[in-house]
Design a protein around this motif. Structure first.
Motif, PDB file in Angstrom:
ATOM      1  N   ASN A   8       2.552  12.908  -1.670  1.00 19.56           N
ATOM      2  CA  ASN A   8       2.224  13.983  -0.732  1.00 19.56           C
ATOM      3  C   ASN A   8       0.957  13.620   0.022  1.00 19.56           C
ATOM      4  O   ASN A   8      -0.035  13.204  -0.590  1.00 19.56           O
ATOM      5  CB  ASN A   8       1.986  15.306  -1.473  1.00 19.56           C
ATOM      6  CG  ASN A   8       3.186  15.766  -2.261  1.00 19.56           C
ATOM      7  OD1 ASN A   8       4.183  16.183  -1.693  1.00 19.56           O
ATOM      8  ND2 ASN A   8       3.106  15.687  -3.578  1.00 19.56           N
ATOM      9  N   CYS A   9       0.957  13.789   1.340  1.00 20.95           N
ATOM     10  CA  CYS A   9      -0.226  13.478   2.146  1.00 20.95           C
ATOM     11  C   CYS A   9      -0.365  14.508   3.262  1.00 20.95           C
ATOM     12  O   CYS A   9       0.601  14.794   3.971  1.00 20.95           O
ATOM     13  CB  CYS A   9      -0.133  12.073   2.719  1.00 20.95           C
ATOM     14  SG  CYS A   9      -1.593  11.586   3.679  1.00 20.95           S
ATOM     15  N   MET A  37      -0.845  12.797 -12.507  1.00 18.50           N
ATOM     16  CA  MET A  37      -1.193  12.948 -11.090  1.00 18.50           C
ATOM     17  C   MET A  37      -2.301  11.965 -10.725  1.00 18.50           C
ATOM     18  O   MET A  37      -3.321  11.874 -11.416  1.00 18.50           O
ATOM     19  CB  MET A  37      -1.639  14.379 -10.804  1.00 18.50           C
ATOM     20  CG  MET A  37      -2.127  14.598  -9.379  1.00 18.50           C
ATOM     21  SD  MET A  37      -2.567  16.333  -9.058  1.00 18.50           S
ATOM     22  CE  MET A  37      -0.934  17.051  -8.928  1.00 18.50           C
ATOM     23  N   PHE A  38      -2.092  11.228  -9.646  1.00 17.48           N
ATOM     24  CA  PHE A  38      -3.079  10.300  -9.107  1.00 17.48           C
ATOM     25  C   PHE A  38      -3.545  10.859  -7.768  1.00 17.48           C
ATOM     26  O   PHE A  38      -2.725  11.103  -6.874  1.00 17.48           O
ATOM     27  CB  PHE A  38      -2.464   8.908  -8.921  1.00 17.48           C
ATOM     28  CG  PHE A  38      -1.907   8.312 -10.187  1.00 17.48           C
ATOM     29  CD1 PHE A  38      -2.675   7.475 -10.982  1.00 17.48           C
ATOM     30  CD2 PHE A  38      -0.605   8.598 -10.590  1.00 17.48           C
ATOM     31  CE1 PHE A  38      -2.160   6.931 -12.147  1.00 17.48           C
ATOM     32  CE2 PHE A  38      -0.076   8.056 -11.755  1.00 17.48           C
ATOM     33  CZ  PHE A  38      -0.866   7.217 -12.538  1.00 17.48           C
ATOM     34  N   ILE A  39      -4.863  11.067  -7.611  1.00 19.35           N
ATOM     35  CA  ILE A  39      -5.408  11.764  -6.445  1.00 19.35           C
ATOM     36  C   ILE A  39      -6.376  10.849  -5.702  1.00 19.35           C
ATOM     37  O   ILE A  39      -7.287  10.278  -6.298  1.00 19.35           O
ATOM     38  CB  ILE A  39      -6.135  13.051  -6.885  1.00 19.35           C
ATOM     39  CG1 ILE A  39      -5.207  13.924  -7.736  1.00 19.35           C
ATOM     40  CG2 ILE A  39      -6.642  13.827  -5.675  1.00 19.35           C
ATOM     41  CD1 ILE A  39      -5.924  15.002  -8.502  1.00 19.35           C
ATOM     42  N   SER A  40      -6.191  10.744  -4.380  1.00 18.57           N
ATOM     43  CA  SER A  40      -7.053   9.877  -3.577  1.00 18.57           C
ATOM     44  C   SER A  40      -8.466  10.424  -3.513  1.00 18.57           C
ATOM     45  O   SER A  40      -8.729  11.589  -3.835  1.00 18.57           O
ATOM     46  CB  SER A  40      -6.484   9.732  -2.164  1.00 18.57           C
ATOM     47  OG  SER A  40      -6.594  10.950  -1.450  1.00 18.57           O
ATOM     48  N   GLU A  41      -9.400   9.575  -3.073  1.00 20.22           N
ATOM     49  CA  GLU A  41     -10.813   9.970  -2.969  1.00 20.22           C
ATOM     50  C   GLU A  41     -11.003  11.228  -2.144  1.00 20.22           C
ATOM     51  O   GLU A  41     -11.820  12.083  -2.471  1.00 20.22           O
ATOM     52  CB  GLU A  41     -11.621   8.839  -2.326  1.00 20.22           C
ATOM     53  CG  GLU A  41     -12.111   7.772  -3.279  1.00 20.22           C
ATOM     54  CD  GLU A  41     -13.029   6.799  -2.568  1.00 20.22           C
ATOM     55  OE1 GLU A  41     -14.246   6.815  -2.866  1.00 20.22           O
ATOM     56  OE2 GLU A  41     -12.531   6.044  -1.726  1.00 20.22           O
ATOM     57  N   THR A  42     -10.266  11.342  -1.058  1.00 17.04           N
ATOM     58  CA  THR A  42     -10.417  12.486  -0.157  1.00 17.04           C
ATOM     59  C   THR A  42      -9.732  13.739  -0.668  1.00 17.04           C
ATOM     60  O   THR A  42     -10.013  14.840  -0.203  1.00 17.04           O
ATOM     61  CB  THR A  42      -9.836  12.154   1.224  1.00 17.04           C
ATOM     62  OG1 THR A  42      -8.413  11.944   1.088  1.00 17.04           O
ATOM     63  CG2 THR A  42     -10.472  10.908   1.809  1.00 17.04           C
ATOM     64  N   GLY A  43      -8.810  13.567  -1.603  1.00 17.86           N
ATOM     65  CA  GLY A  43      -8.009  14.673  -2.078  1.00 17.86           C
ATOM     66  C   GLY A  43      -6.847  15.019  -1.160  1.00 17.86           C
ATOM     67  O   GLY A  43      -6.078  15.940  -1.436  1.00 17.86           O
ATOM     68  N   THR A  65      -4.315  13.006  -0.434  1.00 16.64           N
ATOM     69  CA  THR A  65      -3.082  12.357  -0.887  1.00 16.64           C
ATOM     70  C   THR A  65      -3.008  12.416  -2.401  1.00 16.64           C
ATOM     71  O   THR A  65      -4.021  12.262  -3.085  1.00 16.64           O
ATOM     72  CB  THR A  65      -3.045  10.876  -0.455  1.00 16.64           C
ATOM     73  OG1 THR A  65      -3.126  10.798   0.967  1.00 16.64           O
ATOM     74  CG2 THR A  65      -1.765  10.189  -0.921  1.00 16.64           C
ATOM     75  N   ASN A  66      -1.818  12.667  -2.915  1.00 16.23           N
ATOM     76  CA  ASN A  66      -1.615  12.548  -4.354  1.00 16.23           C
ATOM     77  C   ASN A  66      -0.236  11.977  -4.627  1.00 16.23           C
ATOM     78  O   ASN A  66       0.688  12.110  -3.820  1.00 16.23           O
ATOM     79  CB  ASN A  66      -1.823  13.878  -5.080  1.00 16.23           C
ATOM     80  CG  ASN A  66      -0.820  14.940  -4.690  1.00 16.23           C
ATOM     81  OD1 ASN A  66       0.350  14.862  -5.051  1.00 16.23           O
ATOM     82  ND2 ASN A  66      -1.273  15.938  -3.935  1.00 16.23           N
ATOM     83  N   VAL A  67      -0.137  11.296  -5.747  1.00 15.24           N
ATOM     84  CA  VAL A  67       1.139  10.761  -6.234  1.00 15.24           C
ATOM     85  C   VAL A  67       1.339  11.292  -7.648  1.00 15.24           C
ATOM     86  O   VAL A  67       0.468  11.132  -8.506  1.00 15.24           O
ATOM     87  CB  VAL A  67       1.148   9.217  -6.237  1.00 15.24           C
ATOM     88  CG1 VAL A  67       2.444   8.700  -6.858  1.00 15.24           C
ATOM     89  CG2 VAL A  67       0.983   8.672  -4.815  1.00 15.24           C
TER      90      VAL A  67
END
Length: 211
Positions: free
Chosen positions: A187-188, A94-100, A102-104
């Motif tokens: 997912n966003c 799982m790769f998670i953006s700084e804000t949480g 968005t994840n891939v």
């Protein structure tokens, strides 16, 4: 529900230049300055992901849960606790953006046979039916588009759905390699973050290489 049609265009246009950049990474340092290379622990695959994103995989879960020291670590521990069982069971990364927001997620499934682009399109109704079973209020924007990646083909699905009352944008890319199927799920929950993170998703797909 709002349809984010621009995302398909972003991905379709972005993947092509990423292919050539990935092949010539040593001469495109300025572009890749914002990205790290992730290599799966079993050397199954590698890809580029944004440097500011957090990575969760099966090997990291226990370490994260036992070495928390500050509030940022505490947030990471909550994510590890929430997604840990699924990550361990499926070997998902799982790769998670700084804000949480968005994840891939990337997972590899052995299907036991080679699948070409025509077969991918034939399978698209089955994939959409499975998603419809588990996602509330799902509305498909794109029910199957073939894209050229660096070393293989992929099929992209796009959709809106609702999660705990929150409108979500989602996409899945199915990437067959040999007898394996790599599934990328985007997912966003923040409409303002979609354009940027959709580009990052395109970079991840464009730079993907299975070993």
């Amino acid at each position: 529900m709002k349809k984010f049609l621009s995302v398909l265009l972003v991905l379709a246009l972005l993947v092509l230049p990423v292919v050539s950049m990935a092949e010539a990474a040593e001469t495109t340092d300025d572009f890749f300055a914002n990205y790290e290379t992730y290599t799966h622990t079993n050397d199954q695959y590698s890809l580029f992901y944004p440097k500011t994103w957090t990575v969760l995989n099966a090997d990291m879960i226990e370490t994260i849960m036992t070495s928390m020291t500050d509030s940022q670590d505490e947030q990471l521990a909550q994510l590890a606790a929430q997604y840990g069982p699924q990550i361990k069971q499926t070997d998902m990364v799982m790769f998670i953006s700084e804000t949480g927001m968005t994840n891939v997620n990337v997972v590899c499934q052995t299907v036991g046979l080679s699948i070409d682009e025509d077969q991918l399109l034939l399978l698209a109704p089955s994939f959409t039916a499975e998603l419809a079973k588990v996602m509330e209020g799902i509305e498909f924007i794109n029910e199957g588009t073939i894209m050229d990646l660096a070393t293989c083909k992929a099929m992209l699905l796009e959709y809106n759905y609702t999660l705990a009352g929150v409108e979500m944008y989602g996409a899945q890319a199915y990437v067959p390699v040999g007898e394996d199927m790599y599934i990328f799920t985007y997912n966003c929950s923040d409409a303002g973050e979609i354009n940027t993170t959709a580009e990052d998703f395109g970079v991840m797909l464009g730079g993907f290489v299975a070993q």
